[in-house]
Design an enzyme around this catalytic site. Structure first.
Site, PDB file in Angstrom:
ATOM      1  N   LEU A 147      21.302 -24.642  -5.177  1.00  0.00           N
ATOM      2  CA  LEU A 147      21.563 -23.225  -4.966  1.00  0.00           C
ATOM      3  C   LEU A 147      20.377 -22.574  -4.265  1.00  0.00           C
ATOM      4  CD1 LEU A 147      23.117 -22.366  -8.445  1.00  0.00           C
ATOM      5  CD2 LEU A 147      24.305 -22.898  -6.314  1.00  0.00           C
ATOM      6  N   GLU A 149       0.832  -1.211   0.000  1.00  0.00           N
ATOM      7  CA  GLU A 149       0.000   0.000   0.000  1.00  0.00           C
ATOM      8  C   GLU A 149       0.865   1.259   0.000  1.00  0.00           C
ATOM      9  OE1 GLU A 149      -1.983  -2.842   3.050  1.00  0.00           O
ATOM     10  OE2 GLU A 149      -0.026  -2.589   2.082  1.00  0.00           O
ATOM     11  N   ASN A 180      11.537 -38.794   2.521  1.00  0.00           N
ATOM     12  CA  ASN A 180      10.200 -38.372   2.069  1.00  0.00           C
ATOM     13  C   ASN A 180       9.113 -39.040   2.907  1.00  0.00           C
ATOM     14  OD1 ASN A 180      11.279 -36.810   0.034  1.00  0.00           O
ATOM     15  ND2 ASN A 180      10.760 -38.223  -1.618  1.00  0.00           N
ATOM     16  N   ASP A 186      24.173 -37.916  -4.918  1.00  0.00           N
ATOM     17  CA  ASP A 186      24.003 -37.034  -6.071  1.00  0.00           C
ATOM     18  C   ASP A 186      24.940 -35.834  -6.100  1.00  0.00           C
ATOM     19  OD1 ASP A 186      21.931 -38.730  -6.733  1.00  0.00           O
ATOM     20  OD2 ASP A 186      20.363 -37.425  -5.928  1.00  0.00           O
ATOM     21  N   THR A 223      21.250 -38.221   0.076  1.00  0.00           N
ATOM     22  CA  THR A 223      21.125 -37.511  -1.200  1.00  0.00           C
ATOM     23  C   THR A 223      22.395 -36.746  -1.524  1.00  0.00           C
ATOM     24  OG1 THR A 223      18.720 -37.314  -0.985  1.00  0.00           O
ATOM     25  CG2 THR A 223      19.809 -35.744  -2.438  1.00  0.00           C
ATOM     26  N   TRP A 232      18.204 -38.561 -16.197  1.00  0.00           N
ATOM     27  CA  TRP A 232      17.179 -37.719 -15.545  1.00  0.00           C
ATOM     28  C   TRP A 232      15.815 -38.341 -15.767  1.00  0.00           C
ATOM     29  CZ3 TRP A 232      18.625 -34.004 -12.319  1.00  0.00           C
ATOM     30  CH2 TRP A 232      19.865 -33.420 -12.469  1.00  0.00           C
TER      31      TRP A 232
END
Length: 347
Positions: free
Chosen positions: A207, A55, A287, A202, A198, A172
């Protein structure tokens, strides 16, 4: 009677320009209509935490706003924070009508801003597109209503739910377009969280301004790419931490339960550290461990079938006996990144 839907959609569009920069504040956009409500004469948005609210950003561009209508996706604030109250400037500028998208969930504001405007003789209209406004600031809402951080999880799988072959090959699964969208999703959240497994498997860069690594036994190599930039928080349960010269790494001693780091402790600690939201990007085991805490799930699906029973699942080790015990999500939306699809779910 004017609905202000077009103008509110414009506010939401403007607000998104601040994605990833406003936390712990919400994303807010604002438009100002002329006194006859025929055209937009100014726009603004909250660009960065500590800078002007939407605002104020819009109104300070105008020499004269007397009799104009202001539209904003979140109730204007009525308190002093990093900046003065937006309500005071709205009143001072002679705005005649304020249209809002949703009430502020922050109890410091929570209706007080709207009441202050009404007390000043300003007509208040709303809520307008309330659901869309709440969806935009779902992180901010959870932070203030539950005093908890917001947890999102991203996974990318084949049609049969696999994230890698039995020997770990995973690059991929999805296309360049899908992976580019992952970078956009990352920008929304305060931090990215992953596992030591991970990092070791990998060696991702990930980033981001803030990164969280769950490394119970401190087995990751501190020369891995993920440690090269950003603020890093390593959660572990080792008695002795390595002596490192990296100024950007903070080690956080964490209790373990049955040989696994206590995720509730991790989430509470991150909230204490003013990290309001996190995106989990990890393997199937982590996960699965995070499923009870996930607020939003981004599921990229590639039109591929691995067909290997020993392939790695996106939620590995999550075992139930009854369908009624499933972790349930609600469909939110879907997008195509040819040939892949992104389905987003919410709890």
């Amino acid at each position: 009677m004017k609905t202000y839907i077009t103008e509110m959609n414009k506010c939401l569009e403007l607000a998104l320009n601040g994605a990833g920069e406003t936390s712990p504040n919400p994303m807010v956009g604002c438009v100002v209509l002329d006194s006859e409500e025929k055209e937009i004469i100014s726009t603004g948005y909250h660009k960065k935490y500590g800078e002007n609210h939407a605002e104020r950003d819009a109104l300070l561009k105008l020499d004269n706003a007397n009799g104009c209508t202001l539209i904003v996706n979140l109730e204007p604030c009525s308190h002093f924070g990093k900046t003065p109250p937006c309500c005071d400037l709205i009143i001072e500028k002679g705005i005649k009508r304020v249209v809002y998208g949703m009430q502020d969930p922050n109890p410091i504001v929570g209706g007080k801003g709207l009441q202050k405007l009404k007390d000043a003789g300003i007509e208040v209209v709303g809520p307008v597109l309330e659901k869309e406004c709440k969806d935009l600031n779902e992180v901010f809402i959870k932070n203030h209503t539950k005093k908890q951080m917001f947890v999102a999880l991203k996974t990318a799988t084949t049609i049969d739910g696999k994230i890698a072959t039995h020997c770990g090959d995973s690059k991929w699964i999805t296309s360049k377009g899908a992976r580019a969208e992952v970078r956009n999703i990352r920008k929304i959240y305060d931090a990215i969280l992953t596992s030591s497994s991970t990092v070791i498997a990998d060696n991702p860069e990930m980033l981001h301004k803030k990164k969280i690594i769950l490394d119970r036994t401190l087995k990751t190599d501190l020369n891995s790419k993920i440690y090269e930039q950003g603020e890093i928080y390593v959660f572990h349960d080792e008695a002795i931490i390595p002596q490192v010269e990296k100024f950007n790494v903070t080690f956080v001693k964490t209790p373990a339960i049955n040989g696994k780091l206590d995720i509730e402790f991790v989430l509470k600690k991150l909230y204490e550290l003013k990290i309001m939201s996190v995106l989990v990007e990890a393997g199937g085991i982590l996960n699965a461990a995070f499923l009870p805490y996930v607020d939003k799930l981004f599921h990229f699906i590639a039109p591929k079938v691995l067909g290997d029973n020993s392939g790695k699942s996106c939620f590995d080790g999550f075992v139930i006996d009854k369908i009624s015990d499933c972790t349930n999500f609600e469909y939110y939306n879907s997008q195509f990144f040819t040939p892949d699809i992104l389905i987003t779910y919410k709890k």
